[in-house]
Structure formats: structure tokens, C-alpha cells
Scaffold this active site. Structure first.
Site, PDB file in Angstrom:
ATOM      1  N   GLU A  18      -1.997   6.179  11.233  1.00  0.00           N
ATOM      2  CA  GLU A  18      -2.867   7.301  10.869  1.00  0.00           C
ATOM      3  C   GLU A  18      -4.010   7.412  11.875  1.00  0.00           C
ATOM      4  O   GLU A  18      -4.651   6.426  12.215  1.00  0.00           O
ATOM      5  CB  GLU A  18      -3.423   7.048   9.468  1.00  0.00           C
ATOM      6  CG  GLU A  18      -4.324   8.153   8.985  1.00  0.00           C
ATOM      7  CD  GLU A  18      -4.654   8.000   7.504  1.00  0.00           C
ATOM      8  OE1 GLU A  18      -3.731   7.848   6.681  1.00  0.00           O
ATOM      9  OE2 GLU A  18      -5.854   8.023   7.187  1.00  0.00           O
ATOM     10  N   ASP A 162      -5.134   7.025 -14.215  1.00  0.00           N
ATOM     11  CA  ASP A 162      -4.978   7.224 -12.780  1.00  0.00           C
ATOM     12  C   ASP A 162      -3.485   7.264 -12.405  1.00  0.00           C
ATOM     13  O   ASP A 162      -3.046   8.130 -11.644  1.00  0.00           O
ATOM     14  CB  ASP A 162      -5.682   6.086 -12.031  1.00  0.00           C
ATOM     15  CG  ASP A 162      -5.731   6.355 -10.555  1.00  0.00           C
ATOM     16  OD1 ASP A 162      -6.591   7.141 -10.127  1.00  0.00           O
ATOM     17  OD2 ASP A 162      -4.873   5.804  -9.817  1.00  0.00           O
TER      18      ASP A 162
HETATM   19  P1  FAD Z   1      -6.264  14.228  -6.909  1.00  0.00           P
HETATM   20  O1  FAD Z   1      -4.895  13.691  -7.004  1.00  0.00           O
HETATM   21  O2  FAD Z   1      -6.469  15.657  -7.244  1.00  0.00           O
HETATM   22  O3  FAD Z   1      -7.173  13.314  -7.858  1.00  0.00           O
HETATM   23  C1  FAD Z   1      -8.591  13.468  -7.909  1.00  0.00           C
HETATM   24  C2  FAD Z   1      -9.091  12.904  -9.243  1.00  0.00           C
HETATM   25  O4  FAD Z   1      -8.655  13.765 -10.296  1.00  0.00           O
HETATM   26  C3  FAD Z   1      -8.516  11.529  -9.589  1.00  0.00           C
HETATM   27  O5  FAD Z   1      -9.497  10.809 -10.309  1.00  0.00           O
HETATM   28  C4  FAD Z   1      -7.324  11.851 -10.463  1.00  0.00           C
HETATM   29  O6  FAD Z   1      -6.979  10.788 -11.334  1.00  0.00           O
HETATM   30  C5  FAD Z   1      -7.829  13.068 -11.215  1.00  0.00           C
HETATM   31  N1  FAD Z   1      -6.743  13.982 -11.573  1.00  0.00           N
HETATM   32  C6  FAD Z   1      -5.652  14.296 -10.832  1.00  0.00           C
HETATM   33  N2  FAD Z   1      -4.884  15.190 -11.475  1.00  0.00           N
HETATM   34  C7  FAD Z   1      -5.527  15.475 -12.651  1.00  0.00           C
HETATM   35  C8  FAD Z   1      -5.261  16.330 -13.747  1.00  0.00           C
HETATM   36  N3  FAD Z   1      -4.164  17.104 -13.779  1.00  0.00           N
HETATM   37  N4  FAD Z   1      -6.152  16.368 -14.780  1.00  0.00           N
HETATM   38  C9  FAD Z   1      -7.275  15.600 -14.770  1.00  0.00           C
HETATM   39  N5  FAD Z   1      -7.572  14.749 -13.746  1.00  0.00           N
HETATM   40  C10 FAD Z   1      -6.716  14.695 -12.705  1.00  0.00           C
HETATM   41  N6  FAD Z   1      -9.731  12.901   2.485  1.00  0.00           N
HETATM   42  C11 FAD Z   1      -9.968  13.863   3.407  1.00  0.00           C
HETATM   43  O7  FAD Z   1     -10.967  14.594   3.314  1.00  0.00           O
HETATM   44  N7  FAD Z   1      -9.109  14.054   4.477  1.00  0.00           N
HETATM   45  C12 FAD Z   1      -8.004  13.293   4.637  1.00  0.00           C
HETATM   46  O8  FAD Z   1      -7.251  13.501   5.587  1.00  0.00           O
HETATM   47  C13 FAD Z   1      -7.738  12.262   3.699  1.00  0.00           C
HETATM   48  N8  FAD Z   1      -6.646  11.479   3.836  1.00  0.00           N
HETATM   49  C14 FAD Z   1      -6.387  10.522   2.893  1.00  0.00           C
HETATM   50  C15 FAD Z   1      -5.247   9.744   3.037  1.00  0.00           C
HETATM   51  C16 FAD Z   1      -4.946   8.751   2.114  1.00  0.00           C
HETATM   52  C17 FAD Z   1      -3.701   7.945   2.279  1.00  0.00           C
HETATM   53  C18 FAD Z   1      -5.823   8.524   1.015  1.00  0.00           C
HETATM   54  C19 FAD Z   1      -5.515   7.432   0.027  1.00  0.00           C
HETATM   55  C20 FAD Z   1      -6.975   9.290   0.869  1.00  0.00           C
HETATM   56  C21 FAD Z   1      -7.268  10.303   1.790  1.00  0.00           C
HETATM   57  N9  FAD Z   1      -8.389  11.119   1.662  1.00  0.00           N
HETATM   58  C22 FAD Z   1      -8.648  12.094   2.599  1.00  0.00           C
HETATM   59  C23 FAD Z   1      -9.336  10.930   0.550  1.00  0.00           C
HETATM   60  C24 FAD Z   1      -8.999  11.810  -0.680  1.00  0.00           C
HETATM   61  O9  FAD Z   1      -9.083  13.172  -0.334  1.00  0.00           O
HETATM   62  C25 FAD Z   1     -10.013  11.464  -1.768  1.00  0.00           C
HETATM   63  O10 FAD Z   1      -9.854  10.142  -2.195  1.00  0.00           O
HETATM   64  C26 FAD Z   1     -10.054  12.412  -2.960  1.00  0.00           C
HETATM   65  O11 FAD Z   1     -11.198  12.070  -3.766  1.00  0.00           O
HETATM   66  C27 FAD Z   1      -8.854  12.323  -3.871  1.00  0.00           C
HETATM   67  O12 FAD Z   1      -7.853  13.074  -3.404  1.00  0.00           O
HETATM   68  P2  FAD Z   1      -6.452  13.131  -4.195  1.00  0.00           P
HETATM   69  O13 FAD Z   1      -5.568  13.943  -3.363  1.00  0.00           O
HETATM   70  O14 FAD Z   1      -6.005  11.793  -4.613  1.00  0.00           O
HETATM   71  O15 FAD Z   1      -6.926  13.983  -5.503  1.00  0.00           O
END
Ligand code: FAD
Length: 294
Positions: A18, A162
Site C-alpha cells: 500500500e 463491529d
Molecule cells: P464503515 O464500514 O462505514 O464503518 C464506519 C463505522 O460505522 C464503524 O464503526 C462501523 O461499525 C459502523 N457501521 C458500518 N455500517 C453500519 C451500519 N449499517 N449501521 C450502523 N453502523 C455502521 N481512510 C482514508 O481516508 N483513505 C484511505 O485510503 C484509507 N484506506 C484505508 C485502508 C485500510 C485497509 C483501512 C483499514 C482503513 C483505511 N482508511 C482510509 C481509514 C478508514 O476510512 C477509517 O477507518 C474510517 O473511519 C472507517 O471506514 P470504513 O470504510 O471501515 O467505514
């Protein structure tokens, strides 16, 4: 253009890397040096993170486009829903398709400036990564990944909730998940077990980063959301004033973690590189993951 899923189902252990969008000219040169140094080691895929604001987002798009055009690497673009309307997201995804980018890591992203600040959905935007997964899937023939959190996402009430949300994202059409950093192999393996116990067999890739300096260790603590386990602190703490010894021990620890994961049937290791390749090259060579000719 091959997909991540095709590349990680090769039947042998592989690694992926990455990168981040370069901040300036010097960083861009460092990034491309790292890309060229890793290219010959045949990573399964390389990904580029998506910036929080306009100019860094442009640099993400430029880098992913260049990877698709100028290398033979399988590349994946990260995309976040932060501060984007649905129309803007559609444009970006359309641009990916035009560039020949077939792989997208669909993320919600964090509020800019303060990752734990209040999450405010764009008025014409999306609420969760799950919605972005559906959108990317609907818009083309993409292979889609999502983020996973071995210790739970910091906004999640508990590990069970989660994991339920992670499985919803995967069931919404994601092909695989990449895990945030963690310290002990068991921390990742428990995440894998929690997902499997819910009947979901999508690949979950561990995210790893060689702990080469105290600064990198601090970053691992920050990103993972976990304290350093006593076992690891006992090995690294005495070396904080000896850069060479710290680096050697940090690389050993991560190599041992990877060895344990491989022994547990994990067959893809995703390396967070911070745009440097040396430590990753060392670890994958020690693990025997590089082609014989490299
Ligand atoms: P989601 O899956 O939407 O989850 C966010 C929160 O909402 C979680 O607490 C989840 O449990 C909760 N949730 C999910 N679905 C629901 C639902 N239906 N109802 C109620 N609650 C729900 N950030 C960047 O800005 N750029 C990047 O390129 C980037 N790359 C990343 C790569 C990896 C491998 C990882 C692990 C993280 C990366 N991040 C990046 C960070 C990420 O964007 C943050 O951690 C963000 O806060 C969570 O994103 P997510 O896609 O997991 O969100």
C-alpha cells in the site's frame, strides 16, 4: 487488467503493498523508486490510499492512473465517501473505469482534520462504506475490497457489532477485506474467526508494517488503536536509543508475526509501506515470498 481476487487466489502465499499519494516532488520520486524496487518482486497488487482533501485526492488519482498506464502491476484505488456527493463519487468511479482500474477499496473515511471528530454525512452523499460498495458494484465490473478492524473500529460499540457491520459490507458485494494494523497474530486470527463464524468466507488480508523506528511503532499504536503488548515492549523498549538494533528487532518481530500467519493458512500479507520499500523487501525475502529470479 487482472483483479485483486484473481491475483490473491494464486494458490501460493503472496504479498501486496500500500502506498500513499505523494505530498511533493521529492516524495513522488521516493514513491516511484519504491514502486520500481517492489515491481520485480511481483506483489499480488499495489494500492494507493485516498486523500482527505482536494489536492491530495488529485495526487491519488494521478498516481493510480500512472500505475495502471506505466506498470504491469495490478493496482487498486482506495476511495472514501467523505465530503463527496453521490454525483462526485460516480464521476471518480467512472474515471477509474476509463483508466482501466478494476479494483477499488470502498471506504467511508474519517472526518478531515480529526479522525474521531463528528462524522457528518455529505447532504447528497453516503452514510457507510456498505453503500459505496453497492455503488461501485452497480457502476461497473469492479473487484471491491473493504476495511476491517482487528480490535474493532473506534466508533463501534463492541466487537460483535463491529463484526456484524463488516459482514454486512462484505455481503453487500465486497470480495475481500484488508485489516488495519494489529500487534499479535492472534488478534488478526480472531477477527478472521469472527467473520467465518458468521458464515462469510470472503478473504481477510492482514495489514502489516515492519516496526523499523520508534516513530513507526507509535504510528502502529495510533492506527491499530491498541497498546503495545508487554511481550513486544520488552523486546523493543530497551533499544529505543539504538536505531540499528531497534530496526533489526522490529523487522524480526514483524517477520515472526507473518510466519505465524502463514502457518495458520493466511496466504496474502498486505504491507503498509509509507512509500518506502526496503523493510518490506527484507521481510518478504525472509518469508520466501519473492520469485526465485528476483
Ligand atoms: P464503515 O464500514 O462505514 O464503518 C464506519 C463505522 O460505522 C464503524 O464503526 C462501523 O461499525 C459502523 N457501521 C458500518 N455500517 C453500519 C451500519 N449499517 N449501521 C450502523 N453502523 C455502521 N481512510 C482514508 O481516508 N483513505 C484511505 O485510503 C484509507 N484506506 C484505508 C485502508 C485500510 C485497509 C483501512 C483499514 C482503513 C483505511 N482508511 C482510509 C481509514 C478508514 O476510512 C477509517 O477507518 C474510517 O473511519 C472507517 O471506514 P470504513 O470504510 O471501515 O467505514
Amino acid at each position: 487488467m487482472t483483479t485483486v481476487v484473481e491475483r490473491i487466489r494464486s494458490g501460493r502465499p503472496v504479498f501486496s503493498v500500500e502506498f500513499m499519494p505523494p505530498r511533493d516532488e521529492a516524495d513522488e520520486q521516493r514513491l516511484w523508486r519504491a514502486i520500481r524496487e517492489l515491481e520485480g518482486l511481483d506483489p499480488a497488487f499495489v494500492s494507493v490510499t485516498y486523500g482527505a482533501g482536494g489536492s491530495s485526492r488529485d495526487r491519488t488519482l494521478r498516481t493510480t492512473g500512472r500505475l495502471a498506464r506505466e506498470t504491469d502491476l495490478c493496482s487498486m484505488a482506495h476511495l472514501t465517501a467523505v465530503n463527496h456527493s453521490v454525483a462526485e463519487l460516480r464521476n471518480v468511479i467512472g474515471w477509474f473505469a476509463e483508466q482501466g482500474i478494476r479494483n477499488v477499496l470502498a471506504l467511508r473515511g474519517d472526518p478531515p482534520g480529526d479522525v474521531m471528530g463528528e462524522w457528518v454525512q455529505h447532504p447528497q452523499g453516503l452514510a457507510y462504506a456498505e453503500d459505496l460498495v453497492r455503488m461501485v458494484r452497480d457502476l461497473g465490473d469492479f473487484c471491491v475490497g473493504v476495511a476491517a478492524f482487528p480490535y474493532g473500529h473506534p466508533r463501534s460499540a463492541d466487537l460483535d457489532t463491529d463484526t456484524d457491520h463488516l459482514v454486512r459490507k462484505l455481503n453487500a458485494g465486497a470480495d475481500f477485506a484488508i485489516a488495519q494494523l494489529f500487534f499479535e497474530p492472534e488478534d488478526f486470527l480472531r477477527l478472521r474467526d469472527r467473520v467465518a463464524a458468521r458464515g462469510c468466507d470472503a478473504a481477510i488480508l492482514p495489514g502489516v508494517m515492519p516496526m523499523t523506528t520508534p516513530k513507526v511503532l507509535a504510528k502502529t499504536i495510533e492506527l491499530s488503536g491498541s497498546d503495545v503488548p508487554a511481550r513486544i515492549a520488552a523486546r523493543l523498549d530497551p533499544l529505543v536509543d539504538d536505531a540499528k538494533a531497534f530496526r533489526a528487532e522490529g523487522v524480526d518481530i514483524v517477520t515472526e508475526t507473518c510466519q505465524r500467519l502463514l502457518a495458520e493458512g493466511v496466504d496474502v500479507l498486505h504491507f503498509y509501506t509509507f512509500n518506502r520499500s526496503k523493510a518490506t523487501r527484507e521481510v518478504v525475502a525472509r518469508l520466501g515470498l519473492v520469485p526465485a529470479r528476483a
